[in-house]
Design a protein around this motif. Structure first.
Motif, mmCIF file in Angstrom:
data_model
loop_
_atom_site.group_PDB
_atom_site.id
_atom_site.type_symbol
_atom_site.label_atom_id
_atom_site.label_comp_id
_atom_site.label_asym_id
_atom_site.label_seq_id
_atom_site.Cartn_x
_atom_site.Cartn_y
_atom_site.Cartn_z
ATOM 1 N N VAL A 33 0.906 -1.087 -0.034
ATOM 2 C CA VAL A 33 -0.040 0.038 0.072
ATOM 3 C C VAL A 33 0.855 1.218 0.112
ATOM 4 O O VAL A 33 2.036 1.224 0.762
ATOM 5 C CB VAL A 33 -0.985 -0.248 1.189
ATOM 6 C CG1 VAL A 33 -1.496 1.111 1.330
ATOM 7 C CG2 VAL A 33 -1.856 -1.179 1.136
ATOM 8 N N THR A 39 -0.038 3.040 6.104
ATOM 9 C CA THR A 39 -0.518 2.015 6.960
ATOM 10 C C THR A 39 0.441 1.017 6.963
ATOM 11 O O THR A 39 0.749 0.013 7.857
ATOM 12 C CB THR A 39 -1.917 1.332 6.227
ATOM 13 O OG1 THR A 39 -1.175 0.926 4.855
ATOM 14 C CG2 THR A 39 -2.735 2.022 6.165
ATOM 15 N N LYS A 291 -14.252 -2.850 6.559
ATOM 16 C CA LYS A 291 -13.194 -2.515 7.471
ATOM 17 C C LYS A 291 -11.986 -3.740 7.705
ATOM 18 O O LYS A 291 -12.409 -4.810 7.968
ATOM 19 C CB LYS A 291 -13.684 -2.139 8.902
ATOM 20 C CG LYS A 291 -12.933 -1.748 9.836
ATOM 21 C CD LYS A 291 -13.893 -0.993 11.198
ATOM 22 C CE LYS A 291 -12.828 -0.234 12.017
ATOM 23 N NZ LYS A 291 -13.492 0.111 13.255
ATOM 24 N N GLN A 296 -8.476 0.325 9.134
ATOM 25 C CA GLN A 296 -8.639 1.042 7.878
ATOM 26 C C GLN A 296 -9.728 0.632 7.346
ATOM 27 O O GLN A 296 -10.294 -0.635 7.392
ATOM 28 C CB GLN A 296 -7.321 1.216 7.011
ATOM 29 C CG GLN A 296 -6.284 2.242 7.865
ATOM 30 C CD GLN A 296 -5.669 2.719 6.667
ATOM 31 O OE1 GLN A 296 -4.838 1.958 5.732
ATOM 32 N NE2 GLN A 296 -5.410 3.928 6.481
ATOM 33 N N TYR A 297 -10.366 1.312 6.077
ATOM 34 C CA TYR A 297 -11.339 0.916 5.088
ATOM 35 C C TYR A 297 -10.996 0.623 3.741
ATOM 36 O O TYR A 297 -10.205 1.475 3.300
ATOM 37 C CB TYR A 297 -12.625 1.987 5.464
ATOM 38 C CG TYR A 297 -12.885 2.084 6.655
ATOM 39 C CD1 TYR A 297 -14.054 1.353 7.218
ATOM 40 C CD2 TYR A 297 -12.271 3.079 7.529
ATOM 41 C CE1 TYR A 297 -14.578 1.622 8.219
ATOM 42 C CE2 TYR A 297 -12.862 3.079 8.721
ATOM 43 C CZ TYR A 297 -13.785 2.515 9.220
ATOM 44 O OH TYR A 297 -14.552 2.465 10.717
ATOM 45 N N ALA A 298 -11.231 -0.437 3.358
ATOM 46 C CA ALA A 298 -10.750 -0.784 1.839
ATOM 47 C C ALA A 298 -11.988 -0.778 0.733
ATOM 48 O O ALA A 298 -12.881 -1.406 1.232
ATOM 49 C CB ALA A 298 -10.390 -2.408 1.804
ATOM 50 N N GLN A 313 -8.513 0.888 -2.789
ATOM 51 C CA GLN A 313 -8.193 2.289 -2.407
ATOM 52 C C GLN A 313 -8.375 2.181 -0.872
ATOM 53 O O GLN A 313 -9.617 1.724 -0.281
ATOM 54 C CB GLN A 313 -8.943 3.229 -3.017
ATOM 55 C CG GLN A 313 -8.687 3.540 -4.497
ATOM 56 C CD GLN A 313 -9.446 4.833 -5.121
ATOM 57 O OE1 GLN A 313 -10.360 4.454 -6.188
ATOM 58 N NE2 GLN A 313 -9.230 6.107 -4.515
ATOM 59 N N LEU A 314 -7.603 2.735 0.188
ATOM 60 C CA LEU A 314 -7.703 2.730 1.324
ATOM 61 C C LEU A 314 -8.205 3.872 2.082
ATOM 62 O O LEU A 314 -7.862 5.261 1.295
ATOM 63 C CB LEU A 314 -6.303 2.018 2.119
ATOM 64 C CG LEU A 314 -5.938 0.580 1.576
ATOM 65 C CD1 LEU A 314 -4.756 0.373 2.375
ATOM 66 C CD2 LEU A 314 -6.905 -0.136 1.982
ATOM 67 N N ASP A 316 -9.186 6.176 6.020
ATOM 68 C CA ASP A 316 -9.225 6.122 7.609
ATOM 69 C C ASP A 316 -10.623 6.245 8.126
ATOM 70 O O ASP A 316 -10.799 6.097 9.277
ATOM 71 C CB ASP A 316 -8.428 7.221 8.187
ATOM 72 C CG ASP A 316 -6.970 6.855 8.057
ATOM 73 O OD1 ASP A 316 -6.515 5.814 7.985
ATOM 74 O OD2 ASP A 316 -6.163 7.926 7.974
ATOM 75 N N PHE A 322 -10.187 8.546 0.328
ATOM 76 C CA PHE A 322 -9.570 7.112 -0.035
ATOM 77 C C PHE A 322 -8.045 7.625 -0.936
ATOM 78 O O PHE A 322 -7.940 8.612 -1.688
ATOM 79 C CB PHE A 322 -10.261 6.394 -0.904
ATOM 80 C CG PHE A 322 -11.706 5.798 -0.418
ATOM 81 C CD1 PHE A 322 -11.260 4.648 0.188
ATOM 82 C CD2 PHE A 322 -12.722 6.543 -0.397
ATOM 83 C CE1 PHE A 322 -12.423 4.151 0.898
ATOM 84 C CE2 PHE A 322 -14.113 6.062 0.368
ATOM 85 C CZ PHE A 322 -13.700 4.628 0.692
#
Length: 390
Positions: A33, A39, A291, A296-298, A313-314, A316, A322
């Motif tokens: 990433v 991250t 999550k 984090q959130y994908a 894409q990541l 918070d 993103f």
């Protein structure tokens, strides 16, 4: 029951593909990433043949568009035994003998599957509805005109009332003589007060006013993905020809009151859907936000709808911002047949193991009815999985 003619069926499939289009089995593809967001997340991606095999079937249900996985517990991350509802749009039903499709097969507009978590995935059961003569039919049909039908978006079991909710795209035959005589005329929210009674029958079909073409600006297809966190339900939509990702939110207890919906704008939430912030571009009409174990959130989707590239894409938060998109898989590693294309990748945390994220993508063809009888298992989901290293 209806059985589509080959010509009309092919037009339906091509039209659906235009909605999606915007302008190796042992190899692992390792990615890292980028620093934004920070991250240091490392992972590898590989095929998940045990799940791809679940949908390679020779009798009854043997193919379908899209797949969403809805946990009946309402908890995507639960490791306990749970019922998982699979949603499909256009669905093939028939018999395959010696690798060939037998005459008499049919296509309906939607169907479901049911999987008991903890059991072998091959025990998944598939369901269509039946008419009074016992013929297989589409499961969900709009209470509107005869020439309208549903393709299905994402759904969830509501923690506020234990009802099942499914987003449905309302498609209408236009009969205008054009090459693609169909249009999406809005979104409905289907409400099921008894999710255990199969075939499913919605108690309410609620029109979502925020998606209507009559509103100013490009129409929005809500239900491309759904994410629940606490009391909040985040409803992701895809807007316009550039396939812009936008998001609305409301409390789980007020999901049916569309006046409570808020829309993500720059640095705020608003009641004005015309100033919504674009979270990403060139996404697919079906996608996911999940999550991860690192907090984090994908966001996962197929680039532009039907390109072979699957991106992540990541962020918070579940609404971004993103980070840069990164390719996590290229479907041509596995699907290298020139007659086929892939589309609508998304993640399924409800059926993923701890430390992994199972991702599906669909397979179709612009020559669908020219080749389906010789390649009857083409039209089904395939799976890969992300293994997170830490």
């Amino acid at each position: 029951m209806y059985q589509l003619s080959k010509g009309k069926s092919l037009i339906r499939l091509l039209f659906f593909s235009t909605l999606l289009w915007s302008c190796n089995s042992d190899k692992e593809q390792k990615k890292e990433v980028p620093d934004e967001p920070d991250t240091n997340l490392e992972f590898s991606v590989a095929p998940a043949p045990e799940w791809s095999a679940v949908f390679k079937r020779d009798s009854g249900w043997f193919g379908g568009d899209g797949i969403f996985a809805i946990p009946y517990s309402g908890d995507d991350t639960s490791t306990a035994s749970d019922s998982i509802l699979f949603l499909f749009s256009d669905t093939m039903f028939g018999e395959i003998r010696d690798g060939k499709l037998e005459p008499g097969y049919l296509m309906v507009h939607n169907s479901v599957g049911l999987y008991k978590k903890g059991q072998d995935p091959s025990t998944t059961e598939f369901f269509l509805s039946e008419d009074t003569s016992g013929n297989k039919t589409t499961m969900f049909t709009p209470d509107t005109q005869d020439d309208e039908y549903y393709w299905l978006g994402d759904g969830f079991v509501n923690p506020a009332n234990d009802n099942l909710y499914i987003f449905a795209y309302q498609i209408r035959d236009t009969h205008d003589g054009s090459p693609f005589p169909f249009e999406e005329v809005g979104n409905d929210l289907l409400v099921f007060e008894n999710k255990n009674q199969l075939p499913l029958d919605p108690q309410r079909q609620l029109n979502i006013p925020h998606s209507r073409k009559e509103l100013s600006g490009p129409p929005i297809s809500y239900g491309a993905g759904v994410y629940i966190e606490g009391e909040k339900v985040y409803i992701y939509g895809v807007r316009g020809p550039n396939k812009e990702l936008v998001v609305a939110r409301t409390n789980a207890g007020t999901i049916e009151d569309f006046s409570t919906w808020e829309f993500k704008a720059a640095d705020t939430w608003t009641k004005d859907h015309n100033i919504m912030e674009v979270l990403a571009e060139q996404v697919s009409n079906e996608l996911s936000v999940s999550k991860l174990q690192n907090g984090q959130y994908a966001l996962i989707y197929q680039g532009g709808g039907i390109n072979p590239n699957i991106y992540m894409q990541l962020a918070d938060s579940p609404v971004g911002p993103f980070g840069d998109k990164q390719e996590i898989w290229n479907t041509s590693e596995e699907v290298n047949d020139p007659d086929l294309f892939t589309y609508n990748a998304k993640a399924h945390p409800a059926i993923s193991k701890p430390g992994e994220l199972l991702i599906s993508y669909n397979v179709n063809s612009f020559k669908f009815f020219d080749i389906i009888e010789d390649k009857p298992n083409l039209y089904r989901p395939r799976f890969v999985k992300i293994q997170f290293n830490k």
